[in-house]
Design an enzyme around this catalytic site. Sequence first.
Site, PDB file in Angstrom:
ATOM      1  N   THR A  95      12.106 -16.640  48.560  1.00 14.37           N
ATOM      2  CA  THR A  95      11.169 -15.661  49.154  1.00 14.37           C
ATOM      3  C   THR A  95      11.305 -14.289  48.484  1.00 14.37           C
ATOM      4  O   THR A  95      10.424 -13.458  48.622  1.00 14.37           O
ATOM      5  CB  THR A  95      11.386 -15.511  50.676  1.00 14.37           C
ATOM      6  OG1 THR A  95      12.742 -15.139  50.938  1.00 14.37           O
ATOM      7  CG2 THR A  95      11.074 -16.806  51.404  1.00 14.37           C
ATOM      8  N   ASP A 147      21.827 -20.403  45.109  1.00 14.42           N
ATOM      9  CA  ASP A 147      21.616 -20.643  46.537  1.00 14.42           C
ATOM     10  C   ASP A 147      22.976 -20.634  47.236  1.00 14.42           C
ATOM     11  O   ASP A 147      23.804 -21.532  46.983  1.00 14.42           O
ATOM     12  CB  ASP A 147      20.925 -22.002  46.706  1.00 14.42           C
ATOM     13  CG  ASP A 147      20.600 -22.318  48.149  1.00 14.42           C
ATOM     14  OD1 ASP A 147      21.056 -21.579  49.044  1.00 14.42           O
ATOM     15  OD2 ASP A 147      19.892 -23.315  48.380  1.00 14.42           O
ATOM     16  N   SER A 199      18.059 -14.663  53.538  1.00 16.63           N
ATOM     17  CA  SER A 199      17.330 -15.521  54.490  1.00 16.63           C
ATOM     18  C   SER A 199      15.845 -15.223  54.388  1.00 16.63           C
ATOM     19  O   SER A 199      15.461 -14.060  54.274  1.00 16.63           O
ATOM     20  CB  SER A 199      17.771 -15.236  55.936  1.00 16.63           C
ATOM     21  OG  SER A 199      17.005 -16.002  56.850  1.00 16.63           O
ATOM     22  N   ASN A 212      29.965 -19.747  53.939  1.00 16.97           N
ATOM     23  CA  ASN A 212      30.414 -19.641  52.546  1.00 16.97           C
ATOM     24  C   ASN A 212      30.739 -18.190  52.183  1.00 16.97           C
ATOM     25  O   ASN A 212      31.747 -17.899  51.539  1.00 16.97           O
ATOM     26  CB  ASN A 212      29.352 -20.202  51.597  1.00 16.97           C
ATOM     27  CG  ASN A 212      29.207 -21.715  51.737  1.00 16.97           C
ATOM     28  OD1 ASN A 212      30.115 -22.386  52.234  1.00 16.97           O
ATOM     29  ND2 ASN A 212      28.070 -22.249  51.322  1.00 16.97           N
ATOM     30  N   TYR A 252      14.715 -19.194  62.868  1.00 16.31           N
ATOM     31  CA  TYR A 252      15.230 -17.868  62.489  1.00 16.31           C
ATOM     32  C   TYR A 252      16.082 -17.277  63.608  1.00 16.31           C
ATOM     33  O   TYR A 252      17.215 -16.845  63.374  1.00 16.31           O
ATOM     34  CB  TYR A 252      14.042 -16.959  62.173  1.00 16.31           C
ATOM     35  CG  TYR A 252      14.422 -15.628  61.581  1.00 16.31           C
ATOM     36  CD1 TYR A 252      14.899 -15.537  60.268  1.00 16.31           C
ATOM     37  CD2 TYR A 252      14.294 -14.448  62.312  1.00 16.31           C
ATOM     38  CE1 TYR A 252      15.235 -14.311  59.712  1.00 16.31           C
ATOM     39  CE2 TYR A 252      14.638 -13.226  61.763  1.00 16.31           C
ATOM     40  CZ  TYR A 252      15.102 -13.152  60.464  1.00 16.31           C
ATOM     41  OH  TYR A 252      15.444 -11.932  59.914  1.00 16.31           O
TER      42      TYR A 252
END
Length: 316
Positions: free
Chosen positions: A36, A57, A77, A106, A152
């Site tokens: 995005t 990613d 995000s 992570n 979300y």
Amino acid sequence: MSTYLVAGGAGFIGSNLCEKLLSEGAQVICIDNLITGSESNVSSFFSNTNFIFINHDIIKGVPVISGEITGIFHLASPASPNAKSSRSYMAYPIETLMVNSQGTKNLLDFAKEKKASFLYASSSEIYGDPTISPQSEDCFGNVNPIGPRSVYDEGKRFGESLCMTYYRKFGLNVRIARIFNTYGEEMQKDDGRVVSNFIIQALKNDKITVYGDGNQTRSFCYIDDLVDGLIAAIKKNVSGQVINLGNPEEYRIIDLAQKIKTLVKSESQIIHEELPEDDPHQRKPDISKAQKLLNFHPKVALDEGLKKTIEYFRGL
Ligand code: UDP
């Protein structure tokens, strides 16, 4: 020299944050998988030797990065709720859930390894359709856990819970910023947000699409103010705190449409379309905590910020 990792650094807020950190002389490592965000948001930094861009990613892990890291901003995000946009979190529902859960884990593990400060970009979406206004950090929220926005909302709520667990269990230096509606330069023109939609529609003299009756409210923060708040939050000793960041000036969406039409001197007609499911009726941050802990005082009034944003979109 400070080194910051900005996950989601090629997005709207992330790229403005990278720019400000670079202007302060910091080293910036930007990670983004560009689903995005856009490379064009950060390509002007490529000539700066303090800037590193990694197309990656974070759901898959954090790449090997040697050396010390001062702080980590987790802004990775999808964030637009507009189902009509191919950049929205509705277009990437699994990715949105996973980047806020596995991706957050992570990055938290990486912060633990590097002994870095950590800022998680959460959202006013935590509050869902709020039952009280303004929303202060102690509101628990009124969220539909299985609705279309839940990928979300619940993703961010899980992310917050994970951050607080790393704070409690490992003493990690973590803070959570709940970001309210933000607008300004580098917004994606096609992400479906209300400010970008209305400005582009007004500039083209297309119909301005107000969803529902337009009586729902939002409070709009100009990007430079928000970035100042994020940087203050990572630098200050506010470990374990959750802090609202936004501008508390509240507007009805119908009034925003009229304001943008006037500022653009547009001939657009304002029309009404169906209100999306679970669209919150009101949003207004209580920023007293940010004022006290971060000396956060948004300076840019809506008219002034909109004029700059209109010029940005006019130039595209
Ligand atoms: N909205 C609108 N027209 C548009 C885009 C959005 O009326 O073209 C409304 C939307 O329904 C919501 C508000 O504007 O009530 C803010 O929407 P946005 O997608 O910017 O973010 P949200 O605050 O819902 O996360």
